[in-house]
Structure formats: structure tokens, C-alpha cells
Design a protein around this motif. Structure first.
Motif, short mmCIF file in Angstrom:
data_model
loop_
_atom_site.label_atom_id
_atom_site.label_comp_id
_atom_site.label_asym_id
_atom_site.label_seq_id
_atom_site.Cartn_x
_atom_site.Cartn_y
_atom_site.Cartn_z
N UNK A 1 -73.05 3.22 28.39
CA UNK A 1 -73.30 4.51 29.03
C UNK A 1 -72.07 5.41 29.04
N UNK A 2 -70.89 4.83 29.30
CA UNK A 2 -69.68 5.63 29.53
C UNK A 2 -68.66 5.58 28.41
N UNK A 3 -68.70 4.52 27.59
CA UNK A 3 -67.70 4.37 26.54
C UNK A 3 -66.39 3.79 27.04
N UNK A 4 -66.29 3.51 28.33
CA UNK A 4 -65.07 2.93 28.89
C UNK A 4 -64.95 1.48 28.47
N UNK B 1 -68.13 1.58 12.76
CA UNK B 1 -67.30 2.76 12.51
C UNK B 1 -66.78 2.79 11.07
N UNK B 2 -66.53 1.61 10.50
CA UNK B 2 -66.10 1.56 9.09
C UNK B 2 -67.20 2.08 8.19
N UNK B 3 -68.43 1.70 8.47
CA UNK B 3 -69.56 2.17 7.66
C UNK B 3 -69.78 3.67 7.81
N UNK C 1 -52.92 13.13 18.68
CA UNK C 1 -53.64 13.61 17.50
C UNK C 1 -54.82 14.49 17.92
N UNK C 2 -54.54 15.66 18.47
CA UNK C 2 -55.59 16.52 19.01
C UNK C 2 -56.56 17.06 17.96
N UNK C 3 -56.18 17.02 16.68
CA UNK C 3 -57.07 17.54 15.64
C UNK C 3 -58.09 16.49 15.17
N UNK C 4 -57.94 15.25 15.60
CA UNK C 4 -58.90 14.22 15.22
C UNK C 4 -60.21 14.44 15.96
N UNK C 5 -61.33 14.22 15.27
CA UNK C 5 -62.64 14.36 15.88
C UNK C 5 -62.89 13.21 16.86
N UNK C 6 -63.80 13.46 17.80
CA UNK C 6 -64.09 12.46 18.84
C UNK C 6 -64.53 11.13 18.24
N UNK C 7 -65.39 11.17 17.23
CA UNK C 7 -65.87 9.94 16.60
C UNK C 7 -64.72 9.19 15.94
N UNK C 8 -63.78 9.92 15.36
CA UNK C 8 -62.63 9.29 14.70
C UNK C 8 -61.68 8.70 15.73
#
Length: 265
Positions: A22-25, A65-67, A184-191
């Protein structure tokens, strides 16, 4: 371990997995305090078992995430170059202190409890202040580090996190992700998520192996937690969009704060 206790641990794994989905924590922020406070598991055993738990679950997450190609392996290498030596050094220190002989209430047990409590509170800070930090970074682009300085800072920051994770099993998730966002503020959330999960696999595996050598890893407990957490994470992930994120973070922050206080009382 009696069978009815196994069922309780399976249920605990299910509950923690649900919250993680639910939270990703990170599960360590929830699992280690839960085992220590609610079930009276020795702090050293809770840490060692949770590290093995994290290595397995994060390994599965890394495959996904690798896929999806959401892992920055260059940054993972920098993170690992700081965290792995720090973890190995910490294990040697714990071994020299004879941690497996530390009973409940001993100086070592109290040290581990305080370490867990501090890391839990750092996780709470990451939960509460992440939106403000992100906003500040976006409005102050000149404050971002240059590439050479960023590399050194990454190694040093994750050396500290590697030490914290080895002692408390907490920090590779929410704290690590927060540091990545800042550096690394330019990295996307998923990355950010994929990179943080990928680096945590070798770190928690090395730390878990070290705790196995110290005699602080309970395989029966580990199996029960995994049995419950896998379906919990799956269900939580599907429900995550239906529950307001701000509400979840508030409840989680309040719960973790109460647990941190209980740990050192």
C-alpha cells in the motif's frame, strides 16, 4: 517453534506485506519493530531474520524492475561500493562484541533497540518531509551537486546507510530512496524505486549472511514471514490506488513513532 506461533507470524507477514504494498515503505521499518515489540523476539534475532527476509523479497522486486528497465545500474554500483564494505566491517565489529550471546536487557540488546528506534524515526521523517524536500529541490536547481561531488557523496551516504541496515535491518527502503531523491532529482520515481530495491539486495544478503554466522537468523520464523508477506504485498499493490496516500502516510508515521518510543522504554 509451536505451530500456533507459526500462524501468528504468517499473519504478521501478511499484515506487513499489505502495508508495504500500500505505502511502498520498506518492510524492515515495520517487521523488525513488530517482532521485537509485539512478539518479544530478541532484537538481534529480529534484525538477522528480517535482513534475510528483505534479501529474498527485494530480489523478486529487482527482477520485475529489471524487466521494466527501471534500474540505474551505474548508481547501484556507487551505492554498493559504499554500503557493502561498511556492512562487512560492521559484521566484524558485531562478531568481536559476541552479539549472539547478548540476552534481552543486555547492553548490546539495548544498543540494537536504540539503533532500530533511531532508524524508525528517520523513516518517519522521510515519510513526512518527502513532499517538501522534493518541492525545495525543484525550486532550487542550482543547489544540485555536480557529478564528481555527487559520486563521492553517494558512496559516503550509503556507507552510513549500510552500517545502519546491518545493525538495525532498517534504512535500505524509505531512507535510501529519500537520499536518492535528494542526490538524483532528475531520476523518475520508478527508477528511484527500482534502483533502491536493486542495491538493497546485495546489501541485505551480505548482512544476512553475516548475521547467520553470528547465530542471529531464525529460519523457521523467516519461512512463516515469507509465507504471509508474498500474498500481502500482491494484494496491497492492487489496493494502493484506492487508498489516499496522505492518509496512509499519516497513519504509518504515527504508528512507527509509537513503536520507536516503545522500543526504548
Amino acid at each position: 517453534m509451536p505451530f500456533h506461533f507459526d500462524l501468528v507470524y504468517v499473519a504478521s507477514g501478511l499484515a506487513v506485506g499489505l502495508l508495504v504494498g500500500l505505502t511502498g515503505v520498506g518492510g524492515g521499518s515495520l517487521m523488525t519493530p513488530l517482532l521485537t515489540v509485539l512478539f518479544g523476539v530478541p532484537a538481534t534475532t529480529a534484525v538477522g531474520t528480517d535482513l534475510a527476509f528483505a534479501a529474498i523479497t527485494k530480489g523478486a522486486g529487482t527482477v520485475v524492475h529489471r524487466l521494466r528497465n527501471t534500474v540505474n545500474w551505474r548508481v547501484v554500483a556507487l551505492m554498493a561500493s559504499g554500503s557493502l564494505p561498511a556492512s562487512i566491517t560492521t559484521i566484524f565489529v558485531l562478531h568481536s562484541l559476541d552479539i549472539h550471546a547478548a540476552g534481552k536487557g543486555s547492553p548490546m540488546d539495548l544498543f540494537i533497540r536504540w539503533s532500530i528506534s533511531i532508524c524508525v524515526m528517520l523513516t518517519v521523517c522521510a515519510l513526512l518531509f518527502k513532499p517538501r524536500i522534493l518541492k525545495w529541490i525543484e525550486t532550487n536547481p542550482k543547489a544540485q551537486l555536480k557529478d564528481s561531488t555527487r559520486k563521492v557523496t553517494t558512496v559516503v551516504a550509503f556507507a552510513i546507510i549500510g552500517t545502519l541496515v546491518t545493525v538495525s535491518s532498517i534504512g535500505a527502503g524509505a531512507i535510501g530512496a529519500m537520499v536518492l531523491v535528494m542526490l538524483y532529482p532528475t531520476m523518475k520515481s520508478a527508477e528511484i524505486a527500482g534502483t533502491d530495491i536493486a542495491y538493497a539486495v546485495p546489501l541485505t544478503a551480505v548482512a544476512a549472511f553475516g548475521h547467520y554466522g553470528l547465530g542471529t537468523l531464525d529460519f523457521s520464523l523467516l519461512g512463516a514471514l515469507l509465507l504471509g508477506s508474498i500474498p500481502g504485498i500482491t494484494v496491497g499493490s492492487y489496493l494502493s490506488r484506492a487508498v489516499p496516500e496522505k492518509f496512509l502516510r499519516g497513519v504509518l508515521a504515527t504508528t512507527l513513532t509509537a513503536v520507536a518510543a516503545k522500543l526504548v522504554m
